[in-house]
Design a protein around this motif. Structure first.
Motif, PDB file in Angstrom:
ATOM      1  N   GLN A 279      36.152  41.431  44.605  1.00  0.00           N
ATOM      2  CA  GLN A 279      37.081  42.443  44.085  1.00  0.00           C
ATOM      3  C   GLN A 279      37.320  43.514  45.136  1.00  0.00           C
ATOM      4  O   GLN A 279      36.404  43.903  45.866  1.00  0.00           O
ATOM      5  N   ASP A 282      39.240  49.494  42.689  1.00  0.00           N
ATOM      6  CA  ASP A 282      40.310  50.319  42.140  1.00  0.00           C
ATOM      7  C   ASP A 282      39.814  51.761  42.230  1.00  0.00           C
ATOM      8  O   ASP A 282      39.899  52.379  43.271  1.00  0.00           O
ATOM      9  N   ARG A 440      44.380  43.264  44.242  1.00  0.00           N
ATOM     10  CA  ARG A 440      43.640  43.777  43.091  1.00  0.00           C
ATOM     11  C   ARG A 440      43.467  42.668  42.049  1.00  0.00           C
ATOM     12  O   ARG A 440      44.263  41.725  41.977  1.00  0.00           O
ATOM     13  N   ASN A 441      42.433  42.806  41.227  1.00  0.00           N
ATOM     14  CA  ASN A 441      42.138  41.784  40.230  1.00  0.00           C
ATOM     15  C   ASN A 441      43.312  41.523  39.298  1.00  0.00           C
ATOM     16  O   ASN A 441      43.610  40.373  38.956  1.00  0.00           O
ATOM     17  N   HIS A 442      44.004  42.583  38.878  1.00  0.00           N
ATOM     18  CA  HIS A 442      45.066  42.360  37.892  1.00  0.00           C
ATOM     19  C   HIS A 442      46.262  41.655  38.518  1.00  0.00           C
ATOM     20  O   HIS A 442      46.964  40.900  37.830  1.00  0.00           O
ATOM     21  N   GLU A 445      45.329  38.085  38.523  1.00  0.00           N
ATOM     22  CA  GLU A 445      45.332  37.594  37.151  1.00  0.00           C
ATOM     23  C   GLU A 445      46.751  37.302  36.670  1.00  0.00           C
ATOM     24  O   GLU A 445      46.996  36.275  36.011  1.00  0.00           O
ATOM     25  N   LEU A 446      47.694  38.156  36.998  1.00  0.00           N
ATOM     26  CA  LEU A 446      49.076  37.932  36.569  1.00  0.00           C
ATOM     27  C   LEU A 446      49.655  36.689  37.241  1.00  0.00           C
ATOM     28  O   LEU A 446      50.377  35.905  36.608  1.00  0.00           O
ATOM     29  N   PRO A 483      46.416  50.210  38.735  1.00  0.00           N
ATOM     30  CA  PRO A 483      46.139  49.078  37.846  1.00  0.00           C
ATOM     31  C   PRO A 483      46.328  49.482  36.389  1.00  0.00           C
ATOM     32  O   PRO A 483      46.072  50.636  36.019  1.00  0.00           O
ATOM     33  N   TRP A 486      44.136  47.473  31.087  1.00  0.00           N
ATOM     34  CA  TRP A 486      43.440  46.217  30.781  1.00  0.00           C
ATOM     35  C   TRP A 486      42.730  45.624  31.996  1.00  0.00           C
ATOM     36  O   TRP A 486      41.839  44.775  31.861  1.00  0.00           O
ATOM     37  N   ALA A 487      43.099  46.079  33.193  1.00  0.00           N
ATOM     38  CA  ALA A 487      42.483  45.532  34.404  1.00  0.00           C
ATOM     39  C   ALA A 487      40.983  45.802  34.442  1.00  0.00           C
ATOM     40  O   ALA A 487      40.219  45.013  35.000  1.00  0.00           O
ATOM     41  N   ILE A 490      38.783  42.935  33.050  1.00  0.00           N
ATOM     42  CA  ILE A 490      38.732  41.611  33.652  1.00  0.00           C
ATOM     43  C   ILE A 490      37.299  41.322  34.099  1.00  0.00           C
ATOM     44  O   ILE A 490      36.678  42.133  34.780  1.00  0.00           O
TER      45      ILE A 490
END
Length: 496
Positions: A279, A282, A440-442, A445-446, A483, A486-487, A490
C-alpha cells in the motif's frame, strides 16, 4: 483434402534468443516443468513500453497465440521453464523449504537495459506449491501489474510486469475468484531465501556455486574489490546491504508499505519484489500496517527499515560459511546503518527542495513528519501541494490540510528561511520528486472491479498515468484526489 487449413500452432517464436544461465546451476536449484494451461485466456493488460524495451512485438502478443503464450497455454520457442527452490523466514519464523510455488522461470533475453529474465506467476502447481494450487487470482495480478510499473515510474528499483492475462477458471481463496497470470521481468529473481536454503542444509558447495553465479553476473566488482582483504563473499554482502538500504530509503520517502517483508521476498539485487499486500500511504501514519494478515504489526511502515536489516542479518548468516568468520560478516552488514539514514535524509531534503545538506535539516524533516502524523495529513497530496507552493502557487491549499495550522505555520517559517533563493527552480525540482499520482488502494480496487466485468479500460488508464507519475495528466485529475471514505475499509491480505 483442403490444403488451405492452417496447421495448429504448437509453439510461439517471439523472435528473441533465450539463454538459461540459472538453469545451468543444476538440478539442486530447480525443477524443470511446463506451465499448466488455462482455458480460454484473455488479455487484461499489456505493457507496450516494456515490450519495446525487451524487443518483443506487442501487436503479435495481443493476438490469440500471443495471449495463449503469455498465459502458459502455448509453449514459447526456446524457453526452458523451471521452478526454483528456496527457503526463508516468514513473519520472523523459519519456514523451511519454500520455492516457486506458482511461478515458472522461462529464461533470459537481451534487452535495452541488459539481460532480463521472464517469469510466469500463477502458472500452476510446482513441486514447491505445498498445499497451494499454484494459481494467482485476477485481483492480485492486476495489483502487481500496475504497482511494479508504478514503482518503475517513480524511479524505485523493482521487478516489472510485461502482461497480465486472465481466464474464467475458478480459483478458491476466501471466495471463488478467477485465475490470472502475470509475466514478470527482472535481471534476476534470486532472493535471500535461495542462500538460506542451502545454508540451512549445510550444503556449502551449492551455496558457493550460487554466490559465485550472483557475483559473476551481477556484482563482478566484488572479485577485484580490496574490501575485507579481497573476500568476494563479504563484499557481496556489503553491496547487497547498501542496495537494500537505498531501496528502503526510497520506500520510506514515497510512503510505500511492502506488507510482507519475509526473507524469501527480498531480492539479492535490491529490487522491490513480490507485490502482495502492499500500500501507498494515504493519511500519514508511521505505524500503519497494510497487511490484514499481519496481526502483530511486524511489517508496519515505520518498522520496515529495521526489518530489512533483520533480513540482511539472515543473509549474512547464510553466507557465513563462505565469508569465513563472524567479525567480517558483521562488518559487511555495518554499511546498512550508515547508508540508510544518509539516503533517507537526502531523499527527504529533495522532497523539501533543499539541494545541499545543512545543520538543522534533520530537525526540519522530523518536524514536518510529526505534523503530518499528528493531523493524519494525506501524504502524497501534502508533498505535491507543497511543491506547487514553492514553485509559485498560494500556500492556502497546503495550510488547509492541517488541523493545527498554528503549529504548521511555525514550521513553515523555519522552512521558508531554509529554502534556496531561487525558489522557482527548487519548486520545479520538487515537482519532479514528489509524484502527483501513486497507486492508491482505492484506485486499484476500482480498476479491479471493472476488470472483473471484462472492462479493462481502468487498468490501461492507470498504467498510462503511473508510468509518468510526476506529470500533470489534466484529463486524469480525479486519480490524484483524496481517497473516498470507503477506501479505509479495504483489506489487503496475503491471500492471492
Amino acid at each position: 483434402m483442403n490444403q488451405d487449413v492452417a496447421a495448429p500452432v504448437r509453439e510461439l517464436d517471439l523472435g528473441v534468443r533465450w539463454r538459461h544461465t540459472f538453469a545451468g546451476l543444476g538440478p539442486a536449484f530447480h525443477t524443470e516443468l511446463a506451465p499448466l494451461p488455462l482455458p480460454e485466456p484473455y488479455l487484461v493488460g499489456l505493457n507496450r513500453r516494456l515490450a519495446d524495451e525487451l524487443g518483443l512485438d506487442a501487436d503479435r502478443l495481443r493476438g490469440d497465440a500471443g495471449v495463449a503464450a503469455l498465459t502458459g497455454s502455448l509453449p514459447i520457442a526456446g524457453t526452458r521453464p523451471l521452478a526454483s527452490v528456496y527457503s526463508g523466514h516468514q513473519f520472523g519464523v523459519w519456514a523451511g523449504q519454500l520455492g516457486d510455488g506458482r511461478a515458472v522461470l522461462l529464461g533470459e533475453i537481451d534487452a535495452a537495459g541488459g539481460p532480463q529474465e521472464l517469469q510466469f506467476k500463477g502458472s500452476g502447481r510446482t513441486p514447491y506449491s505445498r498445499m497451494g494450487d499454484g494459481r494467482a487470482v485476477l485481483r492480485s495480478s492486476i495489483r502487481e501489474y500496475l504497482c511494479s510499473e508504478a514503482m518503475h515510474g517513480l524511479g524505485i528499483p523493482t521487478t516489472r510486469a510485461l502482461s497480465v492475462t486472465g481466464s474464467d477458471a475458478p480459483v478458491r481463496r476466501e471466495t471463488v475468484e478467477t485465475a490470472a497470470v502475470v509475466v514478470r521481468v527482472a535481471p534476476s529473481f534470486v532472493r535471500f531465501g535461495h542462500f538460506e536454503h542451502f545454508a540451512a542444509r549445510g550444503q556449502e558447495e551449492p551455496l558457493r556455486r550460487l554466490a559465485d553465479y550472483v557475483i559473476d553476473r551481477h556484482y563482478p566488482g566484488c572479485r577485484s574489490s580490496g574490501r575485507f582483504g579481497g573476500n568476494a563473499y563479504a563484499a557481496l554482502l556489503e553491496q547487497v546491504s547498501e542496495r537494500t538500504a537505498a531501496l528502503l530509503a526510497q520506500w520510506q520517502a514515497v510512503g510505500f508499505c511492502h506488507g510482507v517483508m519475509n526473507t524469501d521476498n527480498m531480492s539479492i539485487l535490491g529490487l522491490t519484489i513480490d507485490y502482495g499486500p502492499f500500500q501507498f500511504l494515504d493519511a500519514f501514519d508511521p505505524g500503519h500496517v497494510c497487511n490484514h494478515s499481519d496481526e502483530t504489526g511486524r511489517y508496519a511502515y515505520n518498522r520496515q527499515p529495521n526489518i530489512a536489516y533483520w533480513n540482511l542479518f539472515g543473509l549474512g548468516q547464510a553466507l557465513l560459511p563462505l565469508i569465513g568468520d563472524e567479525a567480517t560478516t558483521l562488518a559487511a552488514l555495518e554499511s546498512y546503518k550508515t547508508v540508510f539514514p544518509r539516503e533517507l535524509e537526502s531523499r527527504m531534503r529533495a522532497k523539501l527542495g533543499l539541494g545541499d545538506s545543512r545543520e538543522g535539516d534533520r530537525a526540519l524533516i522530523e518536524g514536518i513528519l510529526q505534523r503530518l502524523a499528528a493531523d493524519k495529513v494525506d501524504y502524497p497530496i501534502f508533498w505535491r501541494r507543497l511543491s506547487q507552493h514553492v514553485a509559485g502557487a498560494a500556500i492556502e491549499p497546503v495550510r488547509d490540510l492541517f488541523l493545527d495550522r498554528a503549529a504548521f505555520d511555525a514550521w513553515l517559517l523555519d522552512y521558508a528561511a531554509r529554502l534556496p533563493a531561487d525558489r522557482a527552480t527548487a519548486g520545479l525540482a520538487m515537482l519532479r520528486t514528489n509524484p502527483k499520482y501513486v497507486l492508491r488502494n482505492h484506485l486499484a480496487e476500482l480498476a479491479i472491479r471493472r476488470a472483473q466485468q471484462k472492462d479493462f479500460g481502468g487498468v490501461a488508464e492507470l498504467l498510462a498515468v503511473l508510468q509518468s507519475p510526476f506529470d500533470e495528466h489534466p484529463a486524469h485529475e480525479a486519480l490524484a484526489g483524496f481517497p473516498p471514505e470507503w477506501a479505509s475499509h479495504i483489506e489487503i491480505s496475503c491471500s492471492s
